[in-house]
Design a protein around this motif. Structure first.
Motif, PDB file in Angstrom:
ATOM      1  N   ASP A 317       1.067  -1.239   0.226  1.00 55.88           N
ATOM      2  CA  ASP A 317      -0.158  -0.214   0.006  1.00 55.88           C
ATOM      3  C   ASP A 317       0.590   1.103   0.030  1.00 55.88           C
ATOM      4  O   ASP A 317       1.499   1.911   0.554  1.00 55.88           O
ATOM      5  N   ASN A 319      -0.029   4.288   0.425  1.00 59.85           N
ATOM      6  CA  ASN A 319      -0.175   5.317   1.232  1.00 59.85           C
ATOM      7  C   ASN A 319       0.119   4.652   3.048  1.00 59.85           C
ATOM      8  O   ASN A 319      -0.277   4.997   3.974  1.00 59.85           O
ATOM      9  N   TYR A 320       0.762   3.962   3.361  1.00 62.87           N
ATOM     10  CA  TYR A 320       1.301   3.021   4.672  1.00 62.87           C
ATOM     11  C   TYR A 320       1.365   3.791   5.126  1.00 62.87           C
ATOM     12  O   TYR A 320       2.965   4.990   4.448  1.00 62.87           O
ATOM     13  N   PRO A 321       1.853   4.790   6.465  1.00 56.49           N
ATOM     14  CA  PRO A 321       1.778   5.610   7.170  1.00 56.49           C
ATOM     15  C   PRO A 321       2.891   6.364   7.157  1.00 56.49           C
ATOM     16  O   PRO A 321       3.180   7.445   7.024  1.00 56.49           O
ATOM     17  N   GLN A 324       4.501   7.737   4.329  1.00 56.42           N
ATOM     18  CA  GLN A 324       5.018   9.226   4.296  1.00 56.42           C
ATOM     19  C   GLN A 324       5.176  10.027   4.625  1.00 56.42           C
ATOM     20  O   GLN A 324       4.928  10.917   4.437  1.00 56.42           O
TER      21      GLN A 324
END
Length: 372
Positions: A317, A319-321, A324
């Protein structure tokens, strides 16, 4: 296999007598060779049982390229590049499998999965058994588990690469330059820093020597034995966990994941670090209290992190924290993923399968299943 091992002495003597009496010795020689070859073939059939083998989670399709892959010649080998979290779906892929090769802890071996695999006889583990596999459960289903052994070299080198990159902020500088920005940041050198190493084992002691070579000071935390060994080698031992986190410029974890070490690093530990400090984890994500690293980084302490391990892998993913955050370096669990390391891991894992197929199992962690 030596051919002579498959040829009986009496038969050999019989053929020699035939040669002495025979007017056509060439035909007798041919007869002896044929008898000898038949014995070899018969012995090989008995001692080399062909097995249905599956290798799981080979993301890069790298295993078949290894020199040691030829050890499995003569066996039926299936390689799965994709991971399957659903036991039912994975079991369907493995319905004919007799020997399963695990790449470290990429797949969890559960009772649910084992109950669906009646043909499975052997699990050949690359490296040591960890929390992904319960040995008692395997024994209950009469599945033998063979272990191999990895090298500390590649994980230690990756740890040092992450420390260097984290301090110098090299990945960020490279990304900025690709975006047309020149000298967008400024990092720190390793020399003069205090490198905190939690657990002074095979990997931790190598990292300590790297730090020494680069002019850094080393401080060790961990078991009493870890600290004593570090002091013997000329390094410092922290007097407490709080001092360890408070004074280190870099904290790197090298603990095994066992029930006693799960979530051993707390949010308050991370928040006690310097705002300029770097936290490195190439060991196991579960060593850190769930969510603690993300919370600590967003609050400003430590100032940066470099991680190679995650609670659920693979991470696909975007968008894995952690991905970011500009102050975090993430690598896709590359610690042991290196050519020489792979050769060592898989060579022994494959040899364990061949030994099992020949009826001479080795390195079995639950030998009681072989007694029935």
């Amino acid at each position: 296999m030596e051919e002579s091992n498959c040829f009986h002495e009496k038969e050999w003597m019989k053929c020699q007598n035939m040669m002495m009496k025979c007017r056509i010795p060439i035909l007798c020689c041919k007869l002896m060779l044929e008898m000898r070859t038949d014995r070899v073939k018969e012995r090989c059939k008995l001692s080399h049982r062909k097995m249905q083998i599956t290798i799981l989670d080979d993301y890069q399709d790298a295993v078949r390229q290894l020199d040691c892959f030829k050890i499995l010649d003569g066996h039926d080998v299936q390689i799965l590049k994709q991971s399957y979290a659903d036991p039912a779906l994975l079991a369907e892929k493995l319905k004919n499998t007799e020997a399963l090769v695990l790449i470290r802890e990429r797949t969890k071996i559960s009772a649910d999965l084992l109950s669906r695999l009646p043909n499975l006889q052997l699990i050949s583990q690359t490296g040591k058994i960890s929390n992904h596999l319960d040995l008692a459960t395997c024994s209950a289903y009469k599945v033998a588990v063979a272990e191999s052994m990895g090298s500390p070299v590649a994980p230690a080198e990756l740890t040092w690469l992450l420390i260097m990159n984290g301090l110098r902020k090299l990945p960020q500088a490279i990304a900025a330059m690709k975006a047309g920005q020149w000298q967008s940041n400024i990092g720190q050198s390793v020399a003069g820093k205090t490198i905190g190493i939690w657990s002074y084992g095979k990997i931790g002691c190598r990292v300590a020597q790297y730090a020494k070579a680069f002019g850094a000071q080393v401080i060790v935390w961990g078991s009493e034995n870890s600290r004593e060994e570090a002091v013997k080698d000329g390094f410092l031992a922290a007097s407490s966990k709080s001092d360890f986190f408070h004074f280190a410029d870099v904290v790197t974890l090298h603990l095994r994941l066992v029930p006693e070490t799960r979530a051993i690093v707390k949010l308050e530990d991370l928040r006690s670090m310097k705002s300029s400090a770097l936290f490195v984890n190439t060991s196991r994500a579960e060593l850190v209290e769930q969510g603690a690293l993300l919370d600590a980084l967003t609050s400003g302490t430590p100032g940066a992190a470099a991680v190679d391990v995650y609670e659920s892998e693979p991470i696909t993913d975007a968008n894995y924290p952690l991905l970011q955050l500009p102050n975090v370096i993430c690598t896709p669990h590359l610690g042991y993923v290196e050519e020489n390391g792979y050769e060592q891991l898989f060579k022994l894992a494959f040899e364990n399968i061949v030994a099992f197929a020949q009826g001479t199992p080795q390195h079995i962690a639950n030998p009681e299943v072989l007694k029935d």
